[in-house]
Scaffold this motif. Sequence first.
Motif, PDB file in Angstrom:
ATOM      1  N   UNK A   1     -43.484  11.513  -8.835  1.00 34.69           N
ATOM      2  CA  UNK A   1     -42.730  11.057  -7.670  1.00 34.69           C
ATOM      3  C   UNK A   1     -42.634   9.535  -7.670  1.00 34.69           C
ATOM      4  N   UNK A   2     -43.695   8.887  -8.164  1.00 36.60           N
ATOM      5  CA  UNK A   2     -43.759   7.430  -8.183  1.00 36.60           C
ATOM      6  C   UNK A   2     -44.380   6.951  -9.487  1.00 36.60           C
ATOM      7  N   UNK A   3     -43.873   5.843  -9.993  1.00 32.31           N
ATOM      8  CA  UNK A   3     -44.504   5.140 -11.112  1.00 32.31           C
ATOM      9  C   UNK A   3     -45.068   3.854 -10.541  1.00 32.31           C
ATOM     10  N   UNK A   4     -46.392   3.698 -10.617  1.00 33.84           N
ATOM     11  CA  UNK A   4     -47.085   2.579  -9.974  1.00 33.84           C
ATOM     12  C   UNK A   4     -47.593   1.629 -11.055  1.00 33.84           C
ATOM     13  N   UNK A   5     -46.999   0.457 -11.127  1.00 29.94           N
ATOM     14  CA  UNK A   5     -47.326  -0.537 -12.159  1.00 29.94           C
ATOM     15  C   UNK A   5     -48.320  -1.561 -11.628  1.00 29.94           C
ATOM     16  N   UNK A   6     -49.275  -1.926 -12.481  1.00 25.30           N
ATOM     17  CA  UNK A   6     -50.334  -2.858 -12.089  1.00 25.30           C
ATOM     18  C   UNK A   6     -50.408  -3.995 -13.113  1.00 25.30           C
ATOM     19  N   UNK A   7     -50.133  -5.207 -12.699  1.00 25.27           N
ATOM     20  CA  UNK A   7     -50.187  -6.456 -13.477  1.00 25.27           C
ATOM     21  C   UNK A   7     -48.956  -6.649 -14.369  1.00 25.27           C
ATOM     22  N   UNK A   8     -48.924  -7.786 -15.076  1.00 28.13           N
ATOM     23  CA  UNK A   8     -47.693  -8.253 -15.697  1.00 28.13           C
ATOM     24  C   UNK A   8     -47.215  -7.431 -16.900  1.00 28.13           C
ATOM     25  N   UNK A   9     -48.093  -7.095 -17.828  1.00 27.82           N
ATOM     26  CA  UNK A   9     -47.642  -6.350 -19.009  1.00 27.82           C
ATOM     27  C   UNK A   9     -47.121  -4.963 -18.638  1.00 27.82           C
ATOM     28  N   UNK A  10     -47.795  -4.225 -17.763  1.00 30.95           N
ATOM     29  CA  UNK A  10     -47.189  -2.978 -17.288  1.00 30.95           C
ATOM     30  C   UNK A  10     -45.837  -3.208 -16.610  1.00 30.95           C
ATOM     31  N   UNK A  11     -45.716  -4.303 -15.841  1.00 30.89           N
ATOM     32  CA  UNK A  11     -44.420  -4.610 -15.216  1.00 30.89           C
ATOM     33  C   UNK A  11     -43.343  -4.794 -16.280  1.00 30.89           C
ATOM     34  N   UNK A  12     -43.687  -5.456 -17.378  1.00 27.37           N
ATOM     35  CA  UNK A  12     -42.725  -5.650 -18.466  1.00 27.37           C
ATOM     36  C   UNK A  12     -42.270  -4.306 -19.024  1.00 27.37           C
TER      37      UNK A  12
END
Length: 392
Positions: A91-102
Motif C-alpha cells: 500500500x505504501x513504500x516508505x523510504x528512509x534517508x538519502x540513498x533509498x530516496x535516490x
Amino acid sequence: MRILHVISSFQLGGAEVSVVQLAQALQGVGHTCCVVQVVAPRKPSLQGKKLVRECLESGVKVVELGWGGKRTSLLTSPIRLARLIRLWAPDLVHSHTDLPDFVVSVVTRLRPVKIVRTIRNTELWPTRPLTGRIVEQSFRDDMVVSISADASRAYDQLRASHSLPQSRYRAIINTGFCATEVHREKNRSILAARYEADLSKIQLCFAGRFVPQKGLDILIAAIDRLGLRARANLEIHCFGEGPYLAELKAAKASGLPIKIHLPVPQIAELFSAFDYTLIPSRFEGLCRVSLESLIAGTPVIASDAPGLRETLPNDWPLTFPNADTVTLATILCQVASGAFDDKMDALRSRGTEWVKSRFSMDAMVRAYESVYELYLSGKPFSLDFRNRGREG
C-alpha cells in the motif's frame, strides 16, 4: 496495511535500527511489513546480521537488493525494487534517508507508487547537491515525515533551494524508544574487564562514526585545553571508526586520556556503565545516542546542534554552543573536579523521565498509523505529533 520500508543497508546505524524497530512494532499491531536493503555492504557486520535476524523473528520480511558495491547497487536496485513492488503490491513504500530516496525516485519514473519519506537529518545532500535536486524533482506530494522540527526545516530549505513546492502531506513524528532495565554495576564490571576502564576515574563515552559531522575534532580540541589534573581524573572511551581515526590516535599518543575501540553492536546496552556520554556533533537528525544514554540514566554532555538540542531537557546544564571548544572544555573541567557529583541523581532522573514522556515507542507507532491512513485517504494534512511532556 502492507508497508515496504526501504533502507540503505543492514549495518550499524541509528536510522537502520529505528526502521527495524518501527517495522517490528507495526507488524506487532497487525500490519504487514517488509524491509528492503538497496546497497550491498562491503562486509556484512554483526549488527547488520542481528537486525536481519530480529526482522525475521518478528515476522517482518527481509529483501536484500544490490550487489557488487555501492555504485553497482544504486544502478541495479531501482529495477529490482520496481519488480518487488509489482510482486509484493504494498500500500505504501516508505523510504528512509538519502540513498533509498535516490532509488525510490528512479522507481517513481517507472511506475506509480504511493511514497512516504522520513527525513532523518538536518543536512540533506550536503556533498551531492545536484543529485539531491534530481531526486527531489521526482517527488510531488509524497508524504513527508520529519523526526524533528530541525529536520522539517531542513526539508523546507531543500525544497525552496530548488524552487520546488512542499508536500501537502506533512508530519513531525519523533523517534520512539522503549525503556530498558538498567544494570549499572554489572555494566561497569564489563567496562573494566572488556575495555580496560580504570573505574577510579570518571568514565565518559563517545559513540559514533569518526566523521566531521560527529565533531570528534571539537572534542579533541576541548580535551587538549584541559590541565593535567583534569585529564588525570577523566577516561574517555571512543567507540567507532572512520576518517578521523588517525587524528584520534595522534591525540591519544600525545597523552590525552582517550581509549579507542571498534564499533560495538548494541552499544546502548553499555551506556549505563558510563558517568557521562559525550556528543559534540555539528548536526543530527534526532540524535539516537543522546536519547539512549538519557533513558539509561547517563547524563549527556552535548552541543546545541540542530537535531541534537531537541533530545535534551529544557535548560540542560551540560549543553554547550555548537563547535565551541572553550565551553566544552569548561564543562569537562567541572566534571573532572566533581562539580556535578551532588546533582547526578537529579540529572539521571530528569533525563530518563524526559525521554519516557516525549519519545514513546507506542506514541510513534500510533502516529505513523494515523498519517499512513490519512495519506491513503487523499486528504492533505500538516501535523505535529511531538509529545510535549512535562518536566519536574
